[in-house]
Design a protein around this motif. Structure first.
Motif, PDB file in Angstrom:
ATOM      1  N   LEU A   1       0.692  -0.773  -0.046  1.00 12.39           N
ATOM      2  CA  LEU A   1       0.382  -0.424  -0.162  1.00 12.39           C
ATOM      3  C   LEU A   1       1.068   0.977  -0.102  1.00 12.39           C
ATOM      4  O   LEU A   1       0.527   2.474  -0.851  1.00 12.39           O
ATOM      5  CB  LEU A   1      -0.851   0.081   1.380  1.00 12.39           C
ATOM      6  N   TYR A   2       2.226   1.443   0.629  1.00 14.70           N
ATOM      7  CA  TYR A   2       3.083   2.246   0.560  1.00 14.70           C
ATOM      8  C   TYR A   2       3.310   2.829  -0.723  1.00 14.70           C
ATOM      9  O   TYR A   2       3.916   3.673  -1.487  1.00 14.70           O
ATOM     10  CB  TYR A   2       4.387   2.646   1.630  1.00 14.70           C
ATOM     11  N   SER A   3       3.639   1.550  -0.732  1.00 15.74           N
ATOM     12  CA  SER A   3       4.825   1.472  -2.295  1.00 15.74           C
ATOM     13  C   SER A   3       2.953   2.258  -3.825  1.00 15.74           C
ATOM     14  O   SER A   3       3.589   3.178  -4.662  1.00 15.74           O
ATOM     15  CB  SER A   3       4.854   0.605  -2.887  1.00 15.74           C
ATOM     16  N   PHE A   4       2.569   1.452  -3.578  1.00 15.10           N
ATOM     17  CA  PHE A   4       0.927   2.245  -4.225  1.00 15.10           C
ATOM     18  C   PHE A   4       0.803   3.253  -4.048  1.00 15.10           C
ATOM     19  O   PHE A   4       0.233   4.024  -4.849  1.00 15.10           O
ATOM     20  CB  PHE A   4      -0.238   1.185  -3.682  1.00 15.10           C
ATOM     21  N   ALA A   5       0.877   3.993  -3.278  1.00 11.70           N
ATOM     22  CA  ALA A   5       0.483   4.967  -2.472  1.00 11.70           C
ATOM     23  C   ALA A   5       1.792   6.535  -3.175  1.00 11.70           C
ATOM     24  O   ALA A   5       1.517   7.554  -3.380  1.00 11.70           O
ATOM     25  CB  ALA A   5       0.244   5.449  -0.868  1.00 11.70           C
ATOM     26  N   GLN A   6       3.157   5.751  -3.011  1.00  7.07           N
ATOM     27  CA  GLN A   6       4.375   6.422  -4.081  1.00  7.07           C
ATOM     28  C   GLN A   6       3.670   6.417  -5.047  1.00  7.07           C
ATOM     29  O   GLN A   6       4.501   7.332  -6.072  1.00  7.07           O
ATOM     30  CB  GLN A   6       5.649   5.754  -3.641  1.00  7.07           C
ATOM     31  N   GLY A   7       3.342   5.436  -5.985  1.00  6.03           N
ATOM     32  CA  GLY A   7       3.392   5.979  -7.713  1.00  6.03           C
ATOM     33  C   GLY A   7       2.326   6.558  -8.031  1.00  6.03           C
ATOM     34  O   GLY A   7       1.876   7.070  -9.178  1.00  6.03           O
ATOM     35  N   ALA A   8       1.036   6.589  -6.548  1.00  9.03           N
ATOM     36  CA  ALA A   8      -0.040   7.402  -6.825  1.00  9.03           C
ATOM     37  C   ALA A   8      -0.212   8.943  -6.803  1.00  9.03           C
ATOM     38  O   ALA A   8       1.017   9.736  -6.524  1.00  9.03           O
ATOM     39  CB  ALA A   8      -1.274   6.800  -6.314  1.00  9.03           C
TER      40      ALA A   8
END
Length: 97
Positions: free
Chosen positions: A90-97
């Protein structure tokens, strides 16, 4: 920016809830060693929160090894694995969003 913050907040809340449940399982396991009063409301709540999960694990995997039940250990390791992987995703997804 707002979506990334929202996803990070969800990841943090999920991590906190999983860690809280892990502590509940640890306390319930430790209490099972001393045989507390079964009519105590705190003991009943801990039992109701932990025993259904332990029962599902016991149904799938034989957890009694030498008179020691390892179902709490299996559940705690699985929850910690979920915590580490899901929150990281989720944190890596948030960084990409």
């Amino acid at each position: 920016m707002v979506i990334a913050t929202f996803i990070q907040a969800i990841a943090t809340i999920i991590s906190m809830l999983l860690n809280l449940y892990i502590w509940i399982l640890i306390i319930a396991t430790l209490l099972s060693w001393v045989r507390p009063d079964p009519y105590n409301p705190i003991v009943q709540v801990l039992y109701r929160l932990s025993e259904p999960v332990f029962a599902k694990v016991r149904k799938i995997i034989p957890t009694n090894i030498g008179g020691l039940d390892i179902a709490p250990l299996i559940v705690i390791v699985a929850l910690k694995f979920i915590d580490l992987t899901l929150v990281k995703i989720l944190y890596s997804f948030a960084q990409g969003a």
